[in-house]
Design an enzyme around this catalytic site. Structure first.
Site: not given
Lengths: 171, 171
Positions: A34, A116
């Site tokens: 995620h 990220h």
């Protein structure tokens, strides 16, 4: 309860990231790959109604957007997290800002927003250097579109369950 | 891709179920505790749009409902799944029926609909009998309400990611 807000990337990208997380990320089994939009924060179950209607509003005023992955990076020496860098974009930055905006539960962000996808964490220094050096040789140039984000809550065992999906640009 | 449709019960109930799954369910790390409304079925990514608009329609015509857990049961000798029985109700049955209704992707159900929360599976016969006998002594009498279901897809590693949440009675 502990809540968090994330984007799940495409299945293809999740499978790619998991092929590394399996070896290098002890959180592998706790949550799918995620992009964190809002880090874990505390809330009462009674806050959920206000929060979700706030999130609906936010989702409605943003449009689906694309994001680009360009390289493998690390947060070392802050911590030994190795990640795929998501290039910052207006869309990501304003979405993140809105999720920490006025009237939002959860307080201020602890760190600056560095979008990220984690591929490894909690590695020893030696392992970190080793893995990071070899992964840096990966050629990464991937772009995809997202049209949604998810509100999650954490169970006692540390894993995360989705509470609700919010579709960007939808009423 | 493989899709499935489930209800995640309350966090409290998920934590309770996980305390057993941790020991008795090898799928413990792949998906949070859930009531399956429509078993895993194959679809293309290009089917998602039609499917989700269909699911929106279905969600809209159902209302939030409560369900009751009454006892520990087993599917043995069909298979060695030990589960918390969710008492059948009109609400659950019609929701399940609609998810297999006309124009829905995924074909016919393989088994009759027995709503349940798995607490153990893939146990040896000996282990099954042992665990089942001890769990049968648990006094279960739990009722809660749900107002949503989730469409999930399976990753290559066998774990499930939520694609979208559908709110019952909502437009």
């Amino acid at each position: 309860m502990k809540l968090g807000i994330v984007i799940f990337p495409s299945k293809k990208l999740q499978d790619f990231v998991n092929s590394y997380r399996k070896r290098y990320d002890p959180h592998y089994a706790l949550v799918p790959p995620h992009i964190t939009l809002k880090s874990a924060f505390d809330a009462d179950e009674s806050d959920l109604k206000t929060l979700t209607s706030k999130l609906e509003e936010i989702a409605k005023k943003h449009q689906p957007f694309s994001f680009h992955l360009s390289k493998v990076k690390t947060f070392h020496p802050l911590n030994n997290v190795i990640y795929l860098k998501v290039d910052p974009s207006e869309a990501l930055t304003t979405l993140n800002k809105d999720l920490y905006g006025e009237g939002m539960i959860g307080g201020e962000p602890e760190y600056a927003f560095v979008p990220h996808l984690t591929i490894g964490q909690k590695l020893s220094n030696l392992e970190h250097d080793d893995v990071y050096n070899s992964l840096q040789m990966l050629a990464i140039d991937h772009e995809e579109t997202t049209d949604r984000f998810h509100l999650l809550y954490q169970l006692e065992n540390g894993s995360w369950t989705v509470y609700e999906t919010f579709l960007l640009g939808k009423g």
